[in-house]
Design an enzyme around this catalytic site. Structure first.
Site, PDB file in Angstrom:
ATOM      1  N   SER A  14      53.663  55.542  64.679  1.00 21.25           N
ATOM      2  CA  SER A  14      53.391  54.982  66.051  1.00 21.25           C
ATOM      3  C   SER A  14      54.192  55.011  66.040  1.00 21.25           C
ATOM      4  CB  SER A  14      51.760  53.868  65.961  1.00 21.25           C
ATOM      5  OG  SER A  14      52.728  53.016  65.245  1.00 21.25           O
ATOM      6  N   GLY A  15      53.471  55.176  68.147  1.00 21.75           N
ATOM      7  CA  GLY A  15      55.096  54.807  68.887  1.00 21.75           C
ATOM      8  C   GLY A  15      56.095  54.945  68.853  1.00 21.75           C
ATOM      9  N   ASP A  35      56.343  55.832  57.117  1.00 20.83           N
ATOM     10  CA  ASP A  35      55.743  54.456  57.691  1.00 20.83           C
ATOM     11  C   ASP A  35      55.496  53.711  56.605  1.00 20.83           C
ATOM     12  OD1 ASP A  35      55.771  54.141  61.269  1.00 20.83           O
ATOM     13  OD2 ASP A  35      53.625  53.114  59.584  1.00 20.83           O
ATOM     14  N   ASP A  59      58.947  51.073  52.886  1.00 19.39           N
ATOM     15  CA  ASP A  59      58.916  50.074  52.642  1.00 19.39           C
ATOM     16  C   ASP A  59      60.803  50.401  53.017  1.00 19.39           C
ATOM     17  OD1 ASP A  59      59.843  47.218  53.613  1.00 19.39           O
ATOM     18  OD2 ASP A  59      58.688  46.422  52.056  1.00 19.39           O
ATOM     19  N   VAL A  60      60.631  49.946  53.971  1.00 24.88           N
ATOM     20  CA  VAL A  60      62.377  50.607  54.852  1.00 24.88           C
ATOM     21  C   VAL A  60      63.365  48.915  54.453  1.00 24.88           C
ATOM     22  CG1 VAL A  60      61.534  52.315  56.281  1.00 24.88           C
ATOM     23  CG2 VAL A  60      62.383  49.696  56.738  1.00 24.88           C
ATOM     24  N   TYR A 157      63.216  37.778  65.757  1.00 20.50           N
ATOM     25  CA  TYR A 157      63.266  38.520  66.301  1.00 20.50           C
ATOM     26  C   TYR A 157      64.633  38.720  66.815  1.00 20.50           C
ATOM     27  CZ  TYR A 157      62.184  43.083  68.175  1.00 20.50           C
ATOM     28  OH  TYR A 157      61.643  44.469  68.469  1.00 20.50           O
ATOM     29  N   LYS A 161      67.501  41.707  66.026  1.00 14.65           N
ATOM     30  CA  LYS A 161      68.087  42.327  66.989  1.00 14.65           C
ATOM     31  C   LYS A 161      69.537  43.082  67.392  1.00 14.65           C
ATOM     32  CE  LYS A 161      64.532  45.079  66.342  1.00 14.65           C
ATOM     33  NZ  LYS A 161      63.870  46.344  66.118  1.00 14.65           N
ATOM     34  N   VAL A 192      57.507  47.778  75.834  1.00 17.86           N
ATOM     35  CA  VAL A 192      56.873  48.682  76.139  1.00 17.86           C
ATOM     36  C   VAL A 192      55.797  49.077  74.888  1.00 17.86           C
ATOM     37  CG1 VAL A 192      57.221  51.574  76.091  1.00 17.86           C
ATOM     38  CG2 VAL A 192      59.274  50.241  76.442  1.00 17.86           C
ATOM     39  N   THR A 194      53.554  49.506  72.663  1.00 20.76           N
ATOM     40  CA  THR A 194      53.285  49.658  70.985  1.00 20.76           C
ATOM     41  C   THR A 194      52.936  48.956  70.206  1.00 20.76           C
ATOM     42  OG1 THR A 194      55.652  48.844  70.716  1.00 20.76           O
ATOM     43  CG2 THR A 194      55.803  50.936  71.108  1.00 20.76           C
TER      44      THR A 194
END
Length: 296
Positions: A14-15, A35, A59-60, A157, A161, A192, A194
């Protein structure tokens, strides 16, 4: 005949990830779609009938799963040309109210997911560059304006980031020391539309969340409203990613006007003054937030 290029995209269901996959397919690239959400990934993979697709549930945050992915990519396509470390999740609330499971989940996906993508695919890309003067590769890591603006009630978060920004800047410098053929960019989107605001849907079952606090509910409501009201689309941002790769631009900002806040933050540091009130331009929002949090 020139070999096809390959794109590895995490968060591809997605996104930004899905939209980047669509552009990559238009360019005739092989697609590696990654994903954690099976139904979204299956739906995405079904779109692409004219290019080769390798789709994997990964799962990254898990080193072993990412290592298996890297081996599969190399076996199937060789070194990738575009690696989009894009998978991300969010968690809000007052920073001391976040459970250890929140930290483990967000840092695992947002930071270690990028770390794994960089440590596994960059050596492949460098080897390909050394073997072929015509090879070119690009790594794009998805950070956020939150990593540069550090807004309130989104601390976990923000931390994740900010780490991605620092990681990618370092990658840019390190690559420049050893090659002219592999480059890096960092994507810093603002609000945005998503699925990021609903990322709790993919929270691992072995990382249950605690009952939301008032601040976490307030943060969720703020994020839902801001994300859903965004005028720019995920497709617009994906186009920016490819433009950055085409022109070797490091910074990818979806909303350049937000950089005024980054400038203020940097000036705070340069002038050694306390951080500027993030609601200085909209004190009504700041006062409303204080009222909600202090009413507990």
């Amino acid at each position: 005949m020139t070999p096809k290029k390959t794109a590895v995209i995490t968060g591809a269901g997605s996104g930004f990830g899905l939209e980047a996959a669509r552009i990559a397919a238009q360019r005739g690239m092989n697609l590696v779609l990654v994903d954690v959400q099976a139904d979204a990934l299956d739906k995405a993979a079904a779109e692409f009938g004219d290019v080769e697709v390798l789709s994997r549930i990964v799962d990254v945050a898990k080193a072993d799963q990412m290592e298996a992915l890297a081996r599969a990519v190399e076996d199937r396509f060789g070194a990738p040309h575009f690696v989009f470390n894009n998978a991300g999740v969010g968690s809000g609330g007052l920073i001391w109210e976040n459970a250890l499971s929140d930290w483990d989940w967000v840092m695992g996906v947002n930071v270690m997911g990028v770390v794994h993508g960089v440590r596994l695919f960059t050596p492949m890309m460098l080897a390909a560059a050394k073997a072929d003067p015509g090879y070119s590769g690009h790594v794009v890591n998805t950070a956020s304006m939150a990593g540069l603006l550090v807004p309130p009630v989104s601390g976990v978060y923000n931390v994740s980031k900010a780490a991605v920004v620092a990681l990618t800047e370092t990658l840019h410098h390190d690559l420049a020391l050893v090659t002219e053929q592999v480059h890096a960019s960092v994507l810093c989107p603002f609000y945005v539309p998503t699925g990021i605001s609903q990322s709790h849907r993919n929270r691992p079952s072995d990382m249950p969340g605690n009952r939301p606090t008032v601040s976490q509910l307030v943060s969720q409501a703020q994020t839902d409203k801001a994300v859903s009201s965004g005028k720019l689309t995920a497709a617009d941002v994906a186009a920016m990613v490819f433009d950055a790769m085409d022109h070797n631009k490091f910074w990818i900002f979806s909303h350049p006007k937000a950089l005024a806040g980054v400038q203020t933050r940097m000036e705070d540091a340069m002038l050694q003054r306390n951080p500027t009130d993030p609601y200085a331009a909209r004190p009504d929002i700041g006062e409303a937030l204080k009222a909600k949090l202090r009413a507990e």
